[in-house]
Design a protein around this motif. Structure first.
Motif, PDB file in Angstrom:
ATOM      1  N   GLY A 340     -11.118  75.096  62.348  1.00 51.72           N
ATOM      2  CA  GLY A 340     -11.536  73.519  61.803  1.00 51.72           C
ATOM      3  C   GLY A 340     -11.642  73.658  60.100  1.00 51.72           C
ATOM      4  N   TYR A 341     -11.656  74.830  59.788  1.00 54.00           N
ATOM      5  CA  TYR A 341     -12.103  74.289  58.151  1.00 54.00           C
ATOM      6  C   TYR A 341     -10.750  73.631  57.602  1.00 54.00           C
ATOM      7  CZ  TYR A 341     -16.912  75.753  57.998  1.00 54.00           C
ATOM      8  OH  TYR A 341     -18.043  75.853  58.596  1.00 54.00           O
ATOM      9  N   PRO A 342     -11.004  72.846  56.534  1.00 57.07           N
ATOM     10  CA  PRO A 342      -9.180  72.617  56.160  1.00 57.07           C
ATOM     11  C   PRO A 342      -9.189  73.612  55.053  1.00 57.07           C
ATOM     12  CG  PRO A 342     -11.135  71.453  55.320  1.00 57.07           C
ATOM     13  CD  PRO A 342     -11.814  71.965  56.281  1.00 57.07           C
ATOM     14  N   VAL A 343      -8.269  73.507  54.261  1.00 57.75           N
ATOM     15  CA  VAL A 343      -8.080  74.298  52.826  1.00 57.75           C
ATOM     16  C   VAL A 343      -8.827  74.578  52.026  1.00 57.75           C
ATOM     17  CG1 VAL A 343      -5.826  74.756  51.187  1.00 57.75           C
ATOM     18  CG2 VAL A 343      -5.620  74.290  53.297  1.00 57.75           C
ATOM     19  N   ILE A 344      -9.503  74.746  51.757  1.00 61.56           N
ATOM     20  CA  ILE A 344     -10.018  75.103  50.002  1.00 61.56           C
ATOM     21  C   ILE A 344     -10.496  76.115  49.237  1.00 61.56           C
ATOM     22  CG2 ILE A 344     -13.173  75.623  49.427  1.00 61.56           C
ATOM     23  CD1 ILE A 344     -12.056  73.936  52.115  1.00 61.56           C
ATOM     24  N   LYS A 345      -9.999  75.999  48.246  1.00 61.15           N
ATOM     25  CA  LYS A 345      -9.578  76.735  46.749  1.00 61.15           C
ATOM     26  C   LYS A 345     -11.127  77.141  46.153  1.00 61.15           C
ATOM     27  CE  LYS A 345      -5.735  75.660  46.888  1.00 61.15           C
ATOM     28  NZ  LYS A 345      -5.264  74.212  46.116  1.00 61.15           N
ATOM     29  N   TYR A 346     -10.960  78.657  45.299  1.00 60.49           N
ATOM     30  CA  TYR A 346     -11.712  78.880  45.063  1.00 60.49           C
ATOM     31  C   TYR A 346     -13.106  78.096  43.920  1.00 60.49           C
ATOM     32  CZ  TYR A 346     -11.365  83.313  47.412  1.00 60.49           C
ATOM     33  OH  TYR A 346     -10.928  84.658  48.390  1.00 60.49           O
ATOM     34  N   LEU A 347     -12.318  77.197  42.834  1.00 61.95           N
ATOM     35  CA  LEU A 347     -12.839  76.375  42.144  1.00 61.95           C
ATOM     36  C   LEU A 347     -11.524  75.369  42.390  1.00 61.95           C
ATOM     37  CD1 LEU A 347     -12.459  79.110  38.735  1.00 61.95           C
ATOM     38  CD2 LEU A 347     -14.782  78.009  40.139  1.00 61.95           C
ATOM     39  N   TYR A 348     -13.037  74.670  41.105  1.00 59.83           N
ATOM     40  CA  TYR A 348     -12.412  72.910  41.100  1.00 59.83           C
ATOM     41  C   TYR A 348     -13.135  72.808  39.696  1.00 59.83           C
ATOM     42  CZ  TYR A 348     -10.733  72.744  46.074  1.00 59.83           C
ATOM     43  OH  TYR A 348     -10.415  72.957  47.325  1.00 59.83           O
ATOM     44  N   PRO A 349     -11.834  72.877  38.619  1.00 56.85           N
ATOM     45  CA  PRO A 349     -12.107  73.095  37.313  1.00 56.85           C
ATOM     46  C   PRO A 349     -12.659  71.265  36.583  1.00 56.85           C
ATOM     47  CG  PRO A 349      -9.906  73.833  37.452  1.00 56.85           C
ATOM     48  CD  PRO A 349     -10.646  73.398  38.663  1.00 56.85           C
ATOM     49  N   GLU A 350     -10.957  70.564  37.403  1.00 58.52           N
ATOM     50  CA  GLU A 350     -11.123  69.170  36.882  1.00 58.52           C
ATOM     51  C   GLU A 350     -12.359  68.421  38.103  1.00 58.52           C
ATOM     52  OE1 GLU A 350     -10.149  68.772  34.151  1.00 58.52           O
ATOM     53  OE2 GLU A 350      -9.184  70.579  33.861  1.00 58.52           O
ATOM     54  N   TYR A 351     -12.015  67.220  37.499  1.00 61.35           N
ATOM     55  CA  TYR A 351     -13.390  66.246  38.127  1.00 61.35           C
ATOM     56  C   TYR A 351     -11.642  65.411  38.958  1.00 61.35           C
ATOM     57  CZ  TYR A 351     -14.727  61.545  39.176  1.00 61.35           C
ATOM     58  OH  TYR A 351     -15.147  60.496  39.685  1.00 61.35           O
ATOM     59  N   GLN A 352     -11.964  65.451  39.750  1.00 55.84           N
ATOM     60  CA  GLN A 352     -11.128  64.150  40.926  1.00 55.84           C
ATOM     61  C   GLN A 352     -11.775  63.829  42.010  1.00 55.84           C
ATOM     62  OE1 GLN A 352      -7.473  66.966  42.603  1.00 55.84           O
ATOM     63  NE2 GLN A 352      -7.461  67.641  40.262  1.00 55.84           N
ATOM     64  N   LEU A 353     -11.291  61.993  42.554  1.00 57.20           N
ATOM     65  CA  LEU A 353     -12.179  61.281  43.602  1.00 57.20           C
ATOM     66  C   LEU A 353     -12.075  61.924  44.563  1.00 57.20           C
ATOM     67  CD1 LEU A 353     -13.097  58.455  43.174  1.00 57.20           C
ATOM     68  CD2 LEU A 353     -11.147  57.555  44.095  1.00 57.20           C
ATOM     69  N   SER A 354     -10.788  63.345  44.886  1.00 56.55           N
ATOM     70  CA  SER A 354     -10.640  64.143  45.962  1.00 56.55           C
ATOM     71  C   SER A 354     -11.800  64.422  45.962  1.00 56.55           C
ATOM     72  CB  SER A 354      -9.369  64.236  46.218  1.00 56.55           C
ATOM     73  OG  SER A 354      -9.089  65.227  44.940  1.00 56.55           O
ATOM     74  N   ASN A 355     -12.259  64.865  45.438  1.00 57.16           N
ATOM     75  CA  ASN A 355     -13.741  65.772  45.129  1.00 57.16           C
ATOM     76  C   ASN A 355     -14.543  65.208  46.186  1.00 57.16           C
ATOM     77  OD1 ASN A 355     -12.270  68.067  44.357  1.00 57.16           O
ATOM     78  ND2 ASN A 355     -13.469  67.126  42.240  1.00 57.16           N
ATOM     79  N   ALA A 356     -14.946  64.099  45.811  1.00 54.82           N
ATOM     80  CA  ALA A 356     -15.831  62.680  46.848  1.00 54.82           C
ATOM     81  C   ALA A 356     -15.474  62.802  48.102  1.00 54.82           C
ATOM     82  CB  ALA A 356     -16.957  62.379  45.723  1.00 54.82           C
ATOM     83  N   VAL A 357     -14.473  62.001  47.828  1.00 55.09           N
ATOM     84  CA  VAL A 357     -13.786  60.694  48.669  1.00 55.09           C
ATOM     85  C   VAL A 357     -12.530  61.947  49.464  1.00 55.09           C
ATOM     86  CG1 VAL A 357     -12.745  58.624  48.799  1.00 55.09           C
ATOM     87  CG2 VAL A 357     -14.542  59.206  46.951  1.00 55.09           C
ATOM     88  N   ASN A 358     -12.699  61.499  50.870  1.00 54.56           N
ATOM     89  CA  ASN A 358     -11.642  62.145  52.067  1.00 54.56           C
ATOM     90  C   ASN A 358     -10.216  60.863  51.485  1.00 54.56           C
ATOM     91  OD1 ASN A 358     -13.239  63.367  53.121  1.00 54.56           O
ATOM     92  ND2 ASN A 358     -14.517  61.974  54.173  1.00 54.56           N
ATOM     93  N   ASP A 359      -9.424  61.504  52.543  1.00 55.03           N
ATOM     94  CA  ASP A 359      -7.912  60.571  52.251  1.00 55.03           C
ATOM     95  C   ASP A 359      -8.287  59.551  52.964  1.00 55.03           C
ATOM     96  OD1 ASP A 359      -6.819  63.617  50.942  1.00 55.03           O
ATOM     97  OD2 ASP A 359      -6.857  64.347  52.930  1.00 55.03           O
ATOM     98  N   ASP A 360      -9.130  58.677  53.658  1.00 49.74           N
ATOM     99  CA  ASP A 360      -9.099  58.435  54.324  1.00 49.74           C
ATOM    100  C   ASP A 360     -10.137  56.659  53.472  1.00 49.74           C
ATOM    101  OD1 ASP A 360     -11.698  59.572  55.039  1.00 49.74           O
ATOM    102  OD2 ASP A 360     -12.132  58.669  56.542  1.00 49.74           O
ATOM    103  N   GLY A 361     -10.509  57.532  52.075  1.00 54.02           N
ATOM    104  CA  GLY A 361     -11.553  57.123  51.793  1.00 54.02           C
ATOM    105  C   GLY A 361     -12.671  56.804  52.190  1.00 54.02           C
ATOM    106  N   THR A 362     -13.270  57.316  53.229  1.00 56.29           N
ATOM    107  CA  THR A 362     -14.925  57.201  53.243  1.00 56.29           C
ATOM    108  C   THR A 362     -15.502  58.872  52.108  1.00 56.29           C
ATOM    109  OG1 THR A 362     -14.026  59.193  54.964  1.00 56.29           O
ATOM    110  CG2 THR A 362     -14.439  56.684  55.961  1.00 56.29           C
TER     111      THR A 362
END
Length: 444
Positions: A340-362
């Motif tokens: 049930g877990y989605p694809v996760i990376k070990y690091l997220y070094p850059e700021y991205q809106l998708s880090n805090a907002v889901n694909d549906d905008g929630t």
């Protein structure tokens, strides 16, 4: 139109219920709390390159985003806020991987998790190479035959090993281990024979090298002394203003994580990661001391400048090797995640809106990551933090003595090296005998 959107949203909720409510880990609103679940909320993204979500979440009267206000701890909202970042070097990257490791996601052990072996390799290479370079130029070659410190002066002395007076003089200067003929003949090489007052005497050649720690401030004019001061300033500026700032930022991040993780429902694990900035500090301290001694020992301007540049590079080599490591870990997916877990990376070094907002905008209320415009404590990326340092204990300030030591210890070693070099050239000087040194007395 509003009726249609409401119907679609209601239909999606029914579909999720039918599928067992397998919500995205990034959403942070799971019905069952699992260790490490809050890490995934903002970091998860589909493996395919989807466009960044642009639909803003509902934001009523709060200066931050949320879907459910009750899921935002009040402690995270205490301002005013400021941003700080940790340096992108190998030490910091390994610290992040170790700090974020949870039993639910991945292990930092290289024996259990092959993906993190590359991080261990980078850390051991950087720290090990820095330590080896320092040892290679400080340990005398007589003790470890493979290591030889740089020589400032090379000299050749002709000596009659049968002349006890000449042998004793060389021993007093530190050129012979013992004031004996045997010691002289073992250290020197036979050169030629001479006739002295009707007797044939074998002359020996004694070739000696003076290591840098025996020649600190032993020679040089005003120009050389000024050049030494400038080059020492170069090295110290690099070490203190950049590398030591990295150590201080990691200690600061350590305090933040100890406060932040429990608020997100996580247990603070891998406390041993604090050893990473401590090791980095010890390496920097050794580099600073050795570089000062080497710079203050040479009297050739070219040697002084080149040595300062070499030590500057040794201090920052961790930053040079960091980019390949970050690229590798930021593109490596965590394996064997729970169902049930989605694809996760070990690091997220850059700021991205998708880090805090889901694909549906929630918005991910339970996530670690926040948006740029929010007034809330959290992570903007793995290397950037927004916080209010008045909201939690600042334990790193107790390490103020580390900053004092990085100023005081190199200066003390320079003075000690200058005193040693002077006494080696003039062993009979009064200041070279401890019984003649006067220390201040304190009457209790």
């Amino acid at each position: 139109a509003n009726f249609s959107k409401t119907g679609l949203k209601f239909g999606s909720l029914i579909l999720q219920a039918a599928m067992g409510q397998r919500a995205s880990k990034r959403d942070g609103r799971r019905s069952i709390a699992t260790p490490g679940s809050s890490f995934l909320n903002g970091a998860a993204r589909p493996e395919s390159k989807a466009e960044e979500p642009t639909t803003p979440s509902i934001k009523v009267q709060y200066p931050f985003r949320c879907e459910d206000r009750s899921k935002i701890p009040d402690e995270l909202l205490e301002g005013p806020f400021e941003d700080f970042g940790i340096s992108e070097d190998v030490y910091a990257t390994f610290y992040l991987l170790a700090r974020n490791a949870t039993p639910d996601m991945y292990s930092i052990s290289p024996f259990k998790n092959p993906d993190v072996r590359i991080a261990w390799l980078y850390l051991l290479f950087i720290a090990g190479s820095q330590i080896f370079v320092i040892l290679a130029i400080t340990v005398p070659g007589e003790e470890l035959k493979v290591l030889y410190p740089p020589s400032v002066q090379n000299s050749t002395t002709w000596i009659d090993c049968g002349n006890s007076t000449a042998v004793a003089a060389l021993h007093q200067k530190g050129l012979l281990s013992f004031p004996s003929r045997e010691s002289c003949e073992s250290a020197a090489s036979p050169a030629f024979e001479v006739d002295v007052r009707g007797q044939t005497v074998m002359m020996h050649t004694l070739e000696t090298s003076t290591e840098f720690y025996h020649q600190v401030f032993a020679s040089g004019n005003a120009t050389v002394f000024l050049l030494r001061f400038i080059c020492c300033t170069w090295v110290f500026s690099q070490v203190y203003l950049q590398e030591f700032r990295s150590v201080r930022a990691l200690l600061r991040y350590h305090d933040f994580s100890r406060w932040f993780l429990p608020l997100k429902g996580e247990e603070v694990r891998n406390s041993w990661a604090i050893c990473i900035p401590i090791i980095q500090y010890m390496v920097l301290q050794c580099i600073t001391i050795v570089s000062f001694l080497v710079i203050c020992a040479f009297d050739e301007p070219f040697d002084i400048v080149m040595n300062s540049l070499a030590f500057t590079f040794i201090a920052e080599v961790g930053s040079v090797f960091n980019d390949p490591l970050v690229h590798r870990m930021a593109n490596t997916c965590i394996k064997d995640l729970p169902e049930g877990y989605p694809v996760i990376k070990y690091l997220y070094p850059e700021y991205q809106l998708s880090n805090a907002v889901n694909d549906d905008g929630t918005y991910t209320d339970g996530g670690w990551y926040i948006c740029e415009e929010e007034e809330k404590a959290g992570l903007l990326s793995d290397y950037r933090v927004r916080h209010n340092e008045a909201a939690y204990p600042q334990q790193h300030r107790r390490a103020k003595f580390l900053e004092i030591l990085i100023f005081a210890l190199p200066a003390f070693c320079i003075l000690l090296g200058a005193w040693h070099s002077h006494c080696r050239e003039e062993p009979n000087a009064k200041e070279c005998h401890l019984e003649h040194l006067r220390f201040p007395r304190f009457d209790l």
